[in-house]
Design a protein around this motif. Structure first.
Motif, mmCIF file in Angstrom:
data_model
loop_
_atom_site.group_PDB
_atom_site.id
_atom_site.type_symbol
_atom_site.label_atom_id
_atom_site.label_comp_id
_atom_site.label_asym_id
_atom_site.label_seq_id
_atom_site.Cartn_x
_atom_site.Cartn_y
_atom_site.Cartn_z
ATOM 1 N N ILE A 48 0.861 -1.178 0.000
ATOM 2 C CA ILE A 48 0.000 0.000 0.000
ATOM 3 C C ILE A 48 0.896 1.226 0.000
ATOM 4 C CG2 ILE A 48 -1.748 1.298 1.245
ATOM 5 C CD1 ILE A 48 -2.712 -1.355 2.440
ATOM 6 N N THR A 49 0.778 2.017 -1.042
ATOM 7 C CA THR A 49 1.525 3.270 -1.148
ATOM 8 C C THR A 49 0.518 4.351 -1.529
ATOM 9 O OG1 THR A 49 2.075 2.734 -3.435
ATOM 10 C CG2 THR A 49 3.725 2.214 -1.790
ATOM 11 N N THR A 50 0.148 5.164 -0.560
ATOM 12 C CA THR A 50 -0.841 6.207 -0.806
ATOM 13 C C THR A 50 -0.157 7.456 -1.336
ATOM 14 O OG1 THR A 50 -0.665 7.090 1.426
ATOM 15 C CG2 THR A 50 -2.274 5.334 1.068
ATOM 16 N N ARG A 51 -0.947 8.432 -1.710
ATOM 17 C CA ARG A 51 -0.387 9.680 -2.223
ATOM 18 C C ARG A 51 0.413 10.434 -1.173
ATOM 19 N NH1 ARG A 51 -5.147 12.564 -5.310
ATOM 20 N NH2 ARG A 51 -6.422 10.841 -4.656
ATOM 21 N N LYS A 52 0.167 10.119 0.095
ATOM 22 C CA LYS A 52 0.960 10.738 1.156
ATOM 23 C C LYS A 52 2.416 10.271 1.091
ATOM 24 C CE LYS A 52 -2.775 11.344 4.458
ATOM 25 N NZ LYS A 52 -3.293 10.983 5.784
ATOM 26 N N SER A 53 2.643 9.140 0.412
ATOM 27 C CA SER A 53 4.004 8.604 0.282
ATOM 28 C C SER A 53 4.840 9.389 -0.712
ATOM 29 C CB SER A 53 3.956 7.151 -0.185
ATOM 30 O OG SER A 53 3.194 6.379 0.687
ATOM 31 N N TYR A 83 -0.234 -14.141 4.868
ATOM 32 C CA TYR A 83 -0.438 -12.876 4.180
ATOM 33 C C TYR A 83 0.573 -11.890 4.747
ATOM 34 C CZ TYR A 83 -5.034 -14.535 2.626
ATOM 35 O OH TYR A 83 -6.053 -15.242 2.050
ATOM 36 N N LEU A 84 1.097 -11.022 3.890
ATOM 37 C CA LEU A 84 2.068 -10.017 4.322
ATOM 38 C C LEU A 84 1.743 -8.712 3.602
ATOM 39 C CD1 LEU A 84 4.723 -9.574 5.954
ATOM 40 C CD2 LEU A 84 5.924 -10.022 3.822
ATOM 41 N N VAL A 85 1.455 -7.673 4.365
ATOM 42 C CA VAL A 85 1.127 -6.366 3.801
ATOM 43 C C VAL A 85 2.163 -5.351 4.262
ATOM 44 C CG1 VAL A 85 -0.589 -4.512 3.687
ATOM 45 C CG2 VAL A 85 -1.337 -6.880 3.774
ATOM 46 N N THR A 86 2.743 -4.637 3.308
ATOM 47 C CA THR A 86 3.707 -3.586 3.605
ATOM 48 C C THR A 86 3.076 -2.253 3.238
ATOM 49 O OG1 THR A 86 5.521 -5.083 3.086
ATOM 50 C CG2 THR A 86 6.036 -2.747 3.172
ATOM 51 N N ILE A 87 3.002 -1.356 4.205
ATOM 52 C CA ILE A 87 2.411 -0.042 3.997
ATOM 53 C C ILE A 87 3.505 1.007 4.132
ATOM 54 C CG2 ILE A 87 0.672 1.610 4.786
ATOM 55 C CD1 ILE A 87 -0.749 -0.810 6.123
ATOM 56 N N ALA A 88 3.655 1.834 3.112
ATOM 57 C CA ALA A 88 4.651 2.912 3.149
ATOM 58 C C ALA A 88 4.101 4.070 3.974
ATOM 59 C CB ALA A 88 4.975 3.379 1.742
ATOM 60 N N ARG A 89 4.907 4.563 4.879
ATOM 61 C CA ARG A 89 4.517 5.716 5.684
ATOM 62 C C ARG A 89 4.991 6.991 4.990
ATOM 63 N NH1 ARG A 89 5.180 4.789 11.948
ATOM 64 N NH2 ARG A 89 3.535 6.315 11.873
ATOM 65 N N PRO A 90 4.377 8.121 5.314
ATOM 66 C CA PRO A 90 4.861 9.382 4.745
ATOM 67 C C PRO A 90 6.335 9.581 5.086
ATOM 68 C CG PRO A 90 2.739 9.706 5.805
ATOM 69 C CD PRO A 90 3.176 8.308 6.133
ATOM 70 N N GLY A 91 7.103 9.979 4.103
ATOM 71 C CA GLY A 91 8.530 10.149 4.309
ATOM 72 C C GLY A 91 9.351 8.969 3.822
ATOM 73 N N ALA A 92 8.686 7.858 3.491
ATOM 74 C CA ALA A 92 9.399 6.666 3.027
ATOM 75 C C ALA A 92 10.089 6.915 1.691
ATOM 76 C CB ALA A 92 8.443 5.488 2.909
ATOM 77 N N ALA A 93 9.512 7.767 0.860
ATOM 78 C CA ALA A 93 10.099 8.030 -0.454
ATOM 79 C C ALA A 93 11.443 8.742 -0.337
ATOM 80 C CB ALA A 93 9.144 8.865 -1.304
ATOM 81 N N GLY A 94 11.667 9.431 0.749
ATOM 82 C CA GLY A 94 12.929 10.138 0.946
ATOM 83 C C GLY A 94 14.015 9.275 1.559
ATOM 84 N N ALA A 95 13.668 8.044 1.914
ATOM 85 C CA ALA A 95 14.639 7.145 2.541
ATOM 86 C C ALA A 95 15.451 6.402 1.488
ATOM 87 C CB ALA A 95 13.914 6.135 3.421
#
Length: 121
Positions: A48-53, A83-95
């Motif tokens: 899950i990668t929302t627009r906040k990511s 089942y394995l779900v990975t959710i990107a938190r805001p700020g993950a794109a800068g890591a």
């Protein structure tokens, strides 16, 4: 390279089931959720990668990185039927990839996915 369709979560009810009945651990860059299910043939994973990511190219990069981590570490899971779900938190794109990987592995260890001897990390 993409994961085979049989290893991908595609339905909303699968994500909802993991969220309501599974376990989750939150880190700085990712939230990792899991649910053990003996009726599965192997691991089923979703991202899950929302627009906040971030912007679209950032979200695509995050999904590629998460897929690479699953391909690398999933064979060393104690129980592969989950089942394995990975959710990107805001700020993950800068890591960096190393920061994302370290956070992802840390959450997987907290969830007990690796057992007593963790993989090469």
């Amino acid at each position: 390279m993409r994961l085979p369709r049989k290893h991908s979560m595609t339905r909303r009810d699968e994500f909802a089931r993991v969220r309501t009945t599974g376990q989750a651990k939150a880190g700085r860059f990712v939230v990792l959720s899991t649910l053990e299910d003996s009726s599965l043939e192997g691991i089923r994973t979703g991202f899950i990668t929302t627009r906040k990511s971030g912007k679209a190219h950032d979200r695509n990069l995050l999904r590629r990185r998460f897929r690479a981590m699953v391909r690398l570490y999933a064979p060393s899971f104690v129980e592969g039927k989950r089942y394995l779900v990975t959710i990107a938190r805001p700020g993950a794109a800068g890591a960096t990839y190393a920061e994302l990987e370290a956070d992802w592995v840390r959450q997987a260890k907290r969830l007990g996915l690796f057992g007593p001897k963790p993989p090469h990390s």
